[in-house]
Design an enzyme around this catalytic site. Structure first.
Site, PDB file in Angstrom:
ATOM      1  N   ALA A 233       1.019  -1.251  -0.088  1.00  0.00           N
ATOM      2  CA  ALA A 233       0.103   0.020  -0.001  1.00  0.00           C
ATOM      3  C   ALA A 233       0.837   1.365  -0.078  1.00  0.00           C
ATOM      4  O   ALA A 233       0.322   2.421  -0.352  1.00  0.00           O
ATOM      5  CB  ALA A 233      -1.112   0.157   1.350  1.00  0.00           C
ATOM      6  N   GLY A 234       2.197   1.198   0.143  1.00  0.00           N
ATOM      7  CA  GLY A 234       3.029   2.407   0.284  1.00  0.00           C
ATOM      8  C   GLY A 234       4.468   1.869   0.526  1.00  0.00           C
ATOM      9  O   GLY A 234       4.665   1.121   1.047  1.00  0.00           O
ATOM     10  N   GLY A 236       8.501   3.622   1.411  1.00  0.00           N
ATOM     11  CA  GLY A 236       9.322   4.868   1.898  1.00  0.00           C
ATOM     12  C   GLY A 236      10.855   4.472   1.775  1.00  0.00           C
ATOM     13  O   GLY A 236      11.053   3.116   1.567  1.00  0.00           O
ATOM     14  N   GLY A 237      11.772   5.199   2.283  1.00  0.00           N
ATOM     15  CA  GLY A 237      13.027   4.921   2.461  1.00  0.00           C
ATOM     16  C   GLY A 237      13.341   3.963   3.549  1.00  0.00           C
ATOM     17  O   GLY A 237      14.215   3.048   3.352  1.00  0.00           O
ATOM     18  N   ALA A 239      10.626   2.131   5.288  1.00  0.00           N
ATOM     19  CA  ALA A 239       9.254   1.470   5.712  1.00  0.00           C
ATOM     20  C   ALA A 239       8.505   0.854   4.501  1.00  0.00           C
ATOM     21  O   ALA A 239       8.724   1.668   3.429  1.00  0.00           O
ATOM     22  CB  ALA A 239       8.568   2.304   6.611  1.00  0.00           C
ATOM     23  N   GLN A 240       7.894  -0.142   4.617  1.00  0.00           N
ATOM     24  CA  GLN A 240       6.957  -0.475   3.804  1.00  0.00           C
ATOM     25  C   GLN A 240       5.562  -0.742   4.512  1.00  0.00           C
ATOM     26  O   GLN A 240       5.603  -0.959   5.431  1.00  0.00           O
ATOM     27  CB  GLN A 240       7.345  -1.994   3.013  1.00  0.00           C
ATOM     28  CG  GLN A 240       8.419  -1.726   2.038  1.00  0.00           C
ATOM     29  CD  GLN A 240       8.853  -3.018   1.539  1.00  0.00           C
ATOM     30  OE1 GLN A 240       9.342  -3.914   2.190  1.00  0.00           O
ATOM     31  NE2 GLN A 240       8.814  -3.302   0.177  1.00  0.00           N
ATOM     32  N   VAL A 241       4.632  -0.391   3.594  1.00  0.00           N
ATOM     33  CA  VAL A 241       3.205  -0.535   4.137  1.00  0.00           C
ATOM     34  C   VAL A 241       2.510  -1.622   3.408  1.00  0.00           C
ATOM     35  O   VAL A 241       2.398  -1.481   2.184  1.00  0.00           O
ATOM     36  CB  VAL A 241       2.366   0.697   4.289  1.00  0.00           C
ATOM     37  CG1 VAL A 241       1.048   0.219   4.971  1.00  0.00           C
ATOM     38  CG2 VAL A 241       3.122   2.031   5.053  1.00  0.00           C
ATOM     39  N   LYS A 257       3.134  -1.822   8.869  1.00  0.00           N
ATOM     40  CA  LYS A 257       4.221  -0.977   8.355  1.00  0.00           C
ATOM     41  C   LYS A 257       5.314  -1.442   9.019  1.00  0.00           C
ATOM     42  O   LYS A 257       5.627  -1.786  10.380  1.00  0.00           O
ATOM     43  CB  LYS A 257       3.728   0.861   9.200  1.00  0.00           C
ATOM     44  CG  LYS A 257       4.849   1.466   8.630  1.00  0.00           C
ATOM     45  CD  LYS A 257       4.515   2.904   8.917  1.00  0.00           C
ATOM     46  CE  LYS A 257       5.455   3.992   8.417  1.00  0.00           C
ATOM     47  NZ  LYS A 257       4.938   5.270   8.725  1.00  0.00           N
ATOM     48  N   ASP A 352       3.975  16.283   8.874  1.00  0.00           N
ATOM     49  CA  ASP A 352       4.012  15.797   7.521  1.00  0.00           C
ATOM     50  C   ASP A 352       2.637  15.827   6.960  1.00  0.00           C
ATOM     51  O   ASP A 352       1.861  14.861   6.422  1.00  0.00           O
ATOM     52  CB  ASP A 352       4.675  14.435   7.521  1.00  0.00           C
ATOM     53  CG  ASP A 352       5.053  14.021   6.198  1.00  0.00           C
ATOM     54  OD1 ASP A 352       5.384  14.893   5.521  1.00  0.00           O
ATOM     55  OD2 ASP A 352       5.330  12.774   6.094  1.00  0.00           O
TER      56      ASP A 352
END
Length: 531
Positions: A233-234, A236-237, A239-241, A257, A352
């Protein structure tokens, strides 16, 4: 005993059946008359037993008599941080000014002036009653501090006091700041429901490092739960969701997450939201069920909202060459203003604030066009709106000095507030600037660029893009002008409230806006949820 003198007028309940404090008054009297070691021990045990027995009992949560017992307990064990932390955890008399006045006096007596100032500010931010008395006590405290500064100046010691009281400038996101704060929050997390810590590395058979965008139907075991991965679902540098079914049950969907190195901060922020955000507003800020904290990974289990983000809604208009209808922009702006009003009032900054982190919520019931339901978010309007997630950059103001000003750059293109761009300190501006960018994206379909203009009152910032003639230009001009040009002496909470009310007033100007909004939300849901 520093606090005992402030609670000696306690009168126990006259009701024989009331179990709280049946003999504390007599024990305190005996101890004062004969402060022998045995009397002291008996008194301290009685106080400790009382706190232990009744701290989880909601009947005494707002009982002033019980609050006074906590103060006696604080004196007995001499550990302010521990006792105050427990009082926060069990929300003992959160809404009463006596909590903050007495704790601040205790800290002042210990010479901890900055901490005393912080406690006063926490109470004022929570609007503890009677609020005027609390504000007066705070003013008297500041006057005493000024007298102390003046006295120290006469003795060449002013640097020690002024350095302690002057505003601190801190980068809340720097590794050194996080390293300093983690030891403070981990003891709190250890007592939180849902926090599971292991000093070992993640022991599962499926390596978490192998999970990626194409991972589907892999089953990972975490702390007795099984999670069937249904997709990414997402990412980042760090983390993964993932969307996942709990124990392969499609009716129980969560977001996982997965982060390396482990990062318990976000779970801490969700815990603070649980404690500080009123229940009627809590659904607007996401929630976390649990955190599995290993030596190499952390796995945060959160609620999963399947209706997309505000960014998705904005993009759905861009792909057909249009922008969001103004009444929908106004509605989501009301939602965002309400969010920040609630969040900042609780001493929390998101850090954020952008449309990717604003999930869309839809009511399961048909929306009404009742004005009062709309304004008070009652009935189906309660479950309709936005949900702010991703608290990895969240800032708990209670962990910093009361007058702290923050430095540091969010490094998120398009969302760097004016203060960041000009290398100046900031606090709430990081969120309010984000709100302005989101509003601009809804209206214009593009990121906001700003320019400095001159007026008879001096210079001010405004968006470069012009408003369309048929828009409610005064509403939008007022929003951007006030949020982009706030001054240190402004009442930040009042600004948010007045802006929210101005947009709400437009929605109530006739039956048409709410009726049209209802139609647009139904259309948006049909479009996005079927995509």
């Amino acid at each position: 005993m520093a606090v005992v003198s402030s609670v000696t007028h306690y009168q126990p309940s006259s009701t024989p059946s009331d179990p709280i404090l049946p003999s504390i008054k007599n024990a305190l009297h005996d101890f004062k008359a004969d402060p022998s070691k045995s009397n002291r021990a008996a008194f301290e045990k009685l106080v400790s037993d009382c706190v232990t027995t009744f701290k989880s009992n909601p009947h005494y949560q707002n009982d002033l008599r019980f609050l006074k017992v906590w103060f006696l307990y604080m004196d007995c064990i001499g550990d302010f941080e521990r006792v105050y932390g427990e009082m926060e955890e069990y929300k003992i008399c959160f809404d009463n000014s006596m909590l903050y006045e007495t704790c601040a006096l205790f800290l002042e007596a210990k010479g901890r002036l900055l901490d005393a100032h912080r406690i006063y500010r926490v109470g004022i931010s929570r609007n503890a009653e009677p609020i005027e008395r609390l504000k007066k006590s705070h003013s008297l405290f500041l006057r005493r501090v000024q007298d102390l500064v003046n006295a120290c100046s006469m003795h060449q010691n002013v640097d020690r006091v002024t350095k302690k009281l002057k505003k601190s400038r801190i980068n809340p996101w720097s590794p050194s700041t996080v390293d300093d704060l983690l030891p403070k929050i981990l003891p709190q997390l250890a007592h939180c429901d849902g926090y599971h810590y292991s000093s070992r590395e993640y022991p599962g058979k499926v390596a978490l490092s192998t999970l990626n965008n194409s991972s589907r139907n892999k089953m990972i075991k975490v702390g007795g739960w099984g999670y069937q991965i249904k997709g990414c679902a997402g990412q980042g540098g760090f983390a993964q969701v993932f969307k996942a079914y709990v124990n392969s049950d499609p009716d129980e969907v969560v977001a996982l997450k997965i982060q390396k190195p482990p990062f318990p901060w976000e779970f801490y922020m969700y815990h603070q939201l649980d404690m500080r955000i009123p229940s009627e507003e809590r659904s607007s800020f996401g929630s976390a069920q649990r955190l599995h904290h290993y030596a190499d990974y952390s796995i945060l289990v959160c609620e999963f909202l399947s209706h997309g983000t505000l960014q998705d809604a904005i993009n759905s208009y861009l792909v057909v060459g249009t922008s969001m209808e103004e009444v929908l922009c106004i509605y989501y702006t009301i939602e965002m203003l309400r969010m920040l009003e609630c969040l900042h009032g609780a001493g929390i900054i998101h850090g954020d604030f952008k449309p990717d982190n604003l999930l869309i919520r839809y009511s399961r019931e048909d929306l009404t066009i009742d004005e009062e339901d709309f304004v008070k978010r009652r009935g189906p309007w309660h479950n309709q709106g936005l949900c702010l997630v991703d608290w990895g950059r969240g800032i708990d103001l209670n962990l910093f000095p009361a007058d702290a000003e923050f430095i540091g750059d969010c490094r998120t293109s398009g969302f760097r507030c004016i203060e960041m761009q000009e290398d100046k300190p900031w606090t709430f501006q990081v969120d309010t600037y984000g709100l302005c960018v989101v509003a601009h994206m809804m209206l214009h379909g593009s990121y906001m660029e700003i320019e400095k203009n001159m007026s008879s009152d001096g210079s001010y910032y405004r968006p470069k893009s012009h408003f369309k003639r048929y828009w409610n230009t005064e509403l939008w001009k007022n929003l951007f002008r006030r949020l982009l040009n706030g001054q240190p002496f402004d009442d930040h909470m009042k600004t948010l409230q007045e802006l929210r009310e101005s947009f709400q007033q437009y929605m109530l100007s006739s039956p048409a806006p709410i009726s049209k909004l209802k139609q647009l939300l139904l259309k948006q849901r049909s479009s996005l949820c079927s995509a």
